[in-house]
Design an enzyme around this catalytic site. Structure first.
Site, mmCIF file in Angstrom:
data_model
loop_
_atom_site.group_PDB
_atom_site.id
_atom_site.type_symbol
_atom_site.label_atom_id
_atom_site.label_comp_id
_atom_site.label_asym_id
_atom_site.label_seq_id
_atom_site.Cartn_x
_atom_site.Cartn_y
_atom_site.Cartn_z
ATOM 1 N N THR A 6 27.819 3.458 -29.977
ATOM 2 C CA THR A 6 28.654 2.353 -29.518
ATOM 3 C C THR A 6 27.783 1.157 -29.168
ATOM 4 O OG1 THR A 6 29.834 4.123 -28.402
ATOM 5 C CG2 THR A 6 30.609 1.877 -27.986
ATOM 6 N N CYS A 46 0.291 -3.749 -11.842
ATOM 7 C CA CYS A 46 -0.808 -2.798 -11.675
ATOM 8 C C CYS A 46 -1.971 -3.113 -12.608
ATOM 9 C CB CYS A 46 -0.290 -1.380 -11.915
ATOM 10 S SG CYS A 46 -1.572 -0.141 -11.792
ATOM 11 N N CYS A 51 -3.621 -2.813 -9.057
ATOM 12 C CA CYS A 51 -4.522 -1.656 -8.928
ATOM 13 C C CYS A 51 -5.783 -1.745 -9.790
ATOM 14 C CB CYS A 51 -3.815 -0.358 -9.340
ATOM 15 S SG CYS A 51 -2.037 -0.355 -9.324
ATOM 16 N N LYS A 54 -8.186 -4.802 -9.275
ATOM 17 C CA LYS A 54 -8.645 -4.679 -7.883
ATOM 18 C C LYS A 54 -9.677 -3.559 -7.759
ATOM 19 C CE LYS A 54 -6.758 -1.916 -5.198
ATOM 20 N NZ LYS A 54 -5.617 -1.229 -4.581
ATOM 21 N N TYR A 182 -2.013 -3.478 3.576
ATOM 22 C CA TYR A 182 -3.109 -2.954 2.761
ATOM 23 C C TYR A 182 -3.714 -3.986 1.830
ATOM 24 C CZ TYR A 182 -0.774 -2.121 -1.810
ATOM 25 O OH TYR A 182 -0.175 -2.270 -3.027
ATOM 26 N N GLU A 186 -7.646 -4.941 1.896
ATOM 27 C CA GLU A 186 -8.462 -4.761 0.684
ATOM 28 C C GLU A 186 -9.133 -6.065 0.272
ATOM 29 O OE1 GLU A 186 -6.204 -0.994 -1.408
ATOM 30 O OE2 GLU A 186 -5.816 -2.963 -2.213
ATOM 31 N N LEU A 317 4.126 1.716 -5.025
ATOM 32 C CA LEU A 317 2.891 2.227 -5.630
ATOM 33 C C LEU A 317 3.166 2.588 -7.087
ATOM 34 C CD1 LEU A 317 1.655 4.659 -2.834
ATOM 35 C CD2 LEU A 317 0.656 2.446 -3.419
ATOM 36 N N HIS A 444 -20.502 22.722 1.110
ATOM 37 C CA HIS A 444 -21.507 22.153 1.997
ATOM 38 C C HIS A 444 -22.706 21.622 1.223
ATOM 39 C CE1 HIS A 444 -23.678 21.695 5.751
ATOM 40 N NE2 HIS A 444 -24.724 22.286 5.191
ATOM 41 N N GLU A 449 -15.774 18.834 3.488
ATOM 42 C CA GLU A 449 -15.744 20.115 4.206
ATOM 43 C C GLU A 449 -15.172 19.953 5.615
ATOM 44 O OE1 GLU A 449 -19.554 21.942 5.165
ATOM 45 O OE2 GLU A 449 -20.530 19.991 5.076
HETATM 46 P P1 FAD Z 1 5.518 -4.307 -12.161
HETATM 47 O O1 FAD Z 1 4.309 -3.548 -12.511
HETATM 48 O O2 FAD Z 1 5.358 -5.502 -11.306
HETATM 49 O O3 FAD Z 1 6.206 -4.722 -13.526
HETATM 50 C C1 FAD Z 1 7.315 -5.542 -13.571
HETATM 51 C C2 FAD Z 1 7.348 -6.258 -14.915
HETATM 52 O O4 FAD Z 1 8.629 -6.820 -15.104
HETATM 53 C C3 FAD Z 1 6.362 -7.409 -15.000
HETATM 54 O O5 FAD Z 1 5.471 -7.183 -16.074
HETATM 55 C C4 FAD Z 1 7.230 -8.643 -15.239
HETATM 56 O O6 FAD Z 1 6.665 -9.558 -16.164
HETATM 57 C C5 FAD Z 1 8.501 -8.029 -15.810
HETATM 58 N N1 FAD Z 1 9.714 -8.828 -15.573
HETATM 59 C C6 FAD Z 1 10.026 -9.562 -14.476
HETATM 60 N N2 FAD Z 1 11.256 -10.115 -14.641
HETATM 61 C C7 FAD Z 1 11.721 -9.702 -15.851
HETATM 62 C C8 FAD Z 1 12.923 -9.941 -16.566
HETATM 63 N N3 FAD Z 1 13.893 -10.684 -16.061
HETATM 64 N N4 FAD Z 1 13.055 -9.362 -17.773
HETATM 65 C C9 FAD Z 1 12.075 -8.569 -18.287
HETATM 66 N N5 FAD Z 1 10.918 -8.324 -17.653
HETATM 67 C C10 FAD Z 1 10.740 -8.881 -16.439
HETATM 68 N N6 FAD Z 1 -0.392 0.561 -6.472
HETATM 69 C C11 FAD Z 1 -1.127 1.700 -6.507
HETATM 70 O O7 FAD Z 1 -0.580 2.769 -6.773
HETATM 71 N N7 FAD Z 1 -2.477 1.671 -6.278
HETATM 72 C C12 FAD Z 1 -3.138 0.527 -6.003
HETATM 73 O O8 FAD Z 1 -4.354 0.546 -5.782
HETATM 74 C C13 FAD Z 1 -2.393 -0.679 -5.961
HETATM 75 N N8 FAD Z 1 -3.007 -1.870 -5.711
HETATM 76 C C14 FAD Z 1 -2.286 -3.015 -5.720
HETATM 77 C C15 FAD Z 1 -2.944 -4.217 -5.476
HETATM 78 C C16 FAD Z 1 -2.251 -5.390 -5.472
HETATM 79 C C17 FAD Z 1 -2.985 -6.685 -5.197
HETATM 80 C C18 FAD Z 1 -0.845 -5.398 -5.717
HETATM 81 C C19 FAD Z 1 -0.063 -6.689 -5.722
HETATM 82 C C20 FAD Z 1 -0.181 -4.217 -5.977
HETATM 83 C C21 FAD Z 1 -0.893 -3.014 -5.974
HETATM 84 N N9 FAD Z 1 -0.260 -1.794 -6.199
HETATM 85 C C22 FAD Z 1 -0.993 -0.626 -6.205
HETATM 86 C C23 FAD Z 1 1.202 -1.709 -6.398
HETATM 87 C C24 FAD Z 1 1.535 -1.558 -7.885
HETATM 88 O O9 FAD Z 1 0.908 -2.571 -8.615
HETATM 89 C C25 FAD Z 1 3.044 -1.619 -8.045
HETATM 90 O O10 FAD Z 1 3.642 -0.661 -7.200
HETATM 91 C C26 FAD Z 1 3.477 -1.337 -9.474
HETATM 92 O O11 FAD Z 1 2.879 -2.250 -10.369
HETATM 93 C C27 FAD Z 1 4.999 -1.428 -9.585
HETATM 94 O O12 FAD Z 1 5.400 -1.243 -10.903
HETATM 95 P P2 FAD Z 1 6.784 -1.815 -11.405
HETATM 96 O O13 FAD Z 1 6.998 -1.295 -12.771
HETATM 97 O O14 FAD Z 1 7.820 -1.570 -10.392
HETATM 98 O O15 FAD Z 1 6.603 -3.412 -11.442
#
Ligand code: FAD
Length: 455
Positions: A6, A46, A51, A54, A182, A186, A317, A444, A449
């Site tokens: 559909t 990320c 992530c 960073k 965090y 960082e 995350l 150890h 540990e």
């Molecule tokens: P995102 O990865 O943000 O992806 C969303 C995507 O949607 C983007 O690419 C965007 O372009 C797209 N988009 C937006 N609007 C639209 C639309 N209307 N139509 C189509 N596409 C669209 N997490 C960890 O686990 N470990 C870490 O060490 C860590 N470090 C981090 C450090 C920083 C500085 C930041 C900011 C975040 C960090 N995170 C970390 C968190 C992690 O990056 C996020 O939790 C993760 O990227 C979330 O994934 P997501 O798919 O929800 O969103």
């Protein structure tokens, strides 16, 4: 097999970040027809501004710290290591580019239709791409992530956010980071060890509100020892350009007012990317932080529309976004009606110096929900720090609950905490008791540990 014909697709995914990619790839493994919209680089926050880059910077700053330790131990290396930031960025971005390549290949191999456009919903089954083309899907997953928020103060536009950190080509001399979460911690550690002088301006009286208070305090001590100036109870009032306009002058209500910085970063929270998705018209509920409200199954208030990852506003995350997306696909297409993300016992690490990680409950949380709580701790200087004459301390803590002392929280601040935690997260998830930790033979001499030697 396709679910029905559909619609153009069985699944349309908005966003090609951690959650969106996981959803798209898992759905194709179940033989579904999938389109994924992503206007930017694959990998989302990320891979591009979170992530991955960073961690590359953290690894570099960790090396810088180790060069100092090596110097103290008699190696013929400079007392303070200098890094070519440019060289570092080239290597970092090459790593990121390679991830883009891998994702492109995987999506193509799996037959995901990639649409390099922004999307918005025009009804519960139709997505309009930013070029006006409309496509329809049986199920729609929103995975558009979140963005950094600036506070509502005069001159806020003069401040930078974490995305801008990755555009830097050198270490700014004098830096302020506003925030105590965090990302603030960082960035402070990274910039300080890569050559900046950092002031951390924290509104509250402690760092990392959601982490164990004792470890957060020890982390603050470690940051101070590293040279970071921390100002608690600081409320930023206004930013203005200073002199030639290159620097920014910060005015606070309390604390060090009227300070000038080469760069000021806001790390004051993130907001879900839910605006302009057409959600209001559709009746999809959106919360105060722009998060799309979902039930335990990632379903929004419209039954065939789901949200995962940062947009769903639960735990921000990458592995959480991935797991939630995969469980959702397992439920929708994989014949696993009970599959859902479990949000408790998610391990989390702050890449500070040294790193801080936890899984489960903090002592404060455990005391709120359990009658009988016992706490074990070990505070020590790791061997390398002692050999190099450094005062940096590690603090490990176990939080146990009930008469059988089930370990409900593991909290580690110290060298390699980021690597040590994963295995103990398995133990906590399995419901291990303190007696089982005690019965495990130690390795150890290691820092790890200490986790099984606490008495
Ligand atoms: P995102 O990865 O943000 O992806 C969303 C995507 O949607 C983007 O690419 C965007 O372009 C797209 N988009 C937006 N609007 C639209 C639309 N209307 N139509 C189509 N596409 C669209 N997490 C960890 O686990 N470990 C870490 O060490 C860590 N470090 C981090 C450090 C920083 C500085 C930041 C900011 C975040 C960090 N995170 C970390 C968190 C992690 O990056 C996020 O939790 C993760 O990227 C979330 O994934 P997501 O798919 O929800 O969103």
């Amino acid at each position: 097999m396709a679910e029905n014909n559909t619609h153009d697709y069985d699944l349309i995914v908005l966003g090609g970040g951690s959650g969106g990619l996981a959803a798209a790839l898992r759905a194709t493994q179940y033989g579904r027809r999938v389109a994924m919209l992503e206007p930017g680089e694959l990998g989302g926050t990320c891979v591009n501004v979170g992530c991955v880059p960073k961690k590359a910077m953290w690894l570099a700053s960790d090396l810088a710290t180790r060069v100092e330790l090596a110097h103290a131990m008699g190696f013929e290396v400079p007392a303070r290591a200098k890094v070519s930031w440019q060289e570092l960025v080239v290597r970092r971005q090459a790593y990121v580019e390679n991830i883009h390549r891998i994702y492109r290949t995987r999506l193509d191999e799996h037959g995901v239709v990639r649409v390099p456009r922004r999307g918005r919903l025009v009804d519960a089954h139709t997505v309009e791409c930013s070029d006006g083309v409309r496509i329809s899907g049986e199920h729609i997953v929103l995975a558009t992530g979140a963005h950094a928020q600036r506070p509502d103060i005069p001159g806020a536009e003069l401040g930078l956010v974490s995305d801008d950190f990755f555009d830097l080509r050198h270490a700014p001399e004098e830096v302020a980071i506003v925030g105590g979460g965090y990302i603030a911690v960082e960035l402070a550690g990274l910039l300080q060890s890569l050559g900046s002088r950092v002031s951390l301006l924290v509104r509250g009286q402690r760092l990392l509100e959601r982490f164990d208070a004792e470890l957060a305090d020890q982390l603050a001590q470690n940051l101070i020892q590293q040279g970071v100036r921390i100002h608690f109870g600081y409320r930023l009032r206004e930013l203005k350009r200073d002199g030639d306009g290159q620097r920014v002058r910060a005015y606070g209500h309390d604390g060090p007012t009227d300070s000038v910085f080469d760069a000021l970063f806001f790390a004051t929270g993130r907001r879900g990317n839910s605006a302009d998705l057409g959600l209001e018209a559709l009746g999809v509920e959106v919360g105060e932080r722009g998060e799309v409200v979902v039930d335990a199954w990632q379903t929004t208030s419209v039954p065939n529309v789901y949200a995962v990852g940062d947009l769903a506003g639960k735990v921000g995350l990458t592995p959480v976004a991935i797991a939630a997306a995969r469980r959702l696909m397992d439920r929708l297409f994989g014949g696993q009606p009970e599959a859902k993300m479990e949000y408790d016992t998610v391990p989390s690490v702050v890449f500070s110096h040294p790193p801080l990680g936890y899984v489960g409950l903090s002592e404060e949380q455990a005391r709120q929900c359990h009658e009988q709580v016992s706490v074990y701790r070990s505070s020590f200087r790791p061997m390398l720090q002692v050999l190099a004459g450094s005062n940096q301390r590690s603090l490990f803590k176990l939080v146990c609950a009930g008469p059988d002392e089930r370990v409900v929280g593991v909290h580690l601040l110290g060298e390699a905490a980021d690597e040590i935690l994963q295995g103990f997260a398995v133990a906590v998830k399995m419901g291990a008791t303190k007696a089982q930790f005690d019965a495990t033979v130690a390795i150890h001499p290691t820092s790890a540990e200490e986790v099984v030697l606490m008495r």
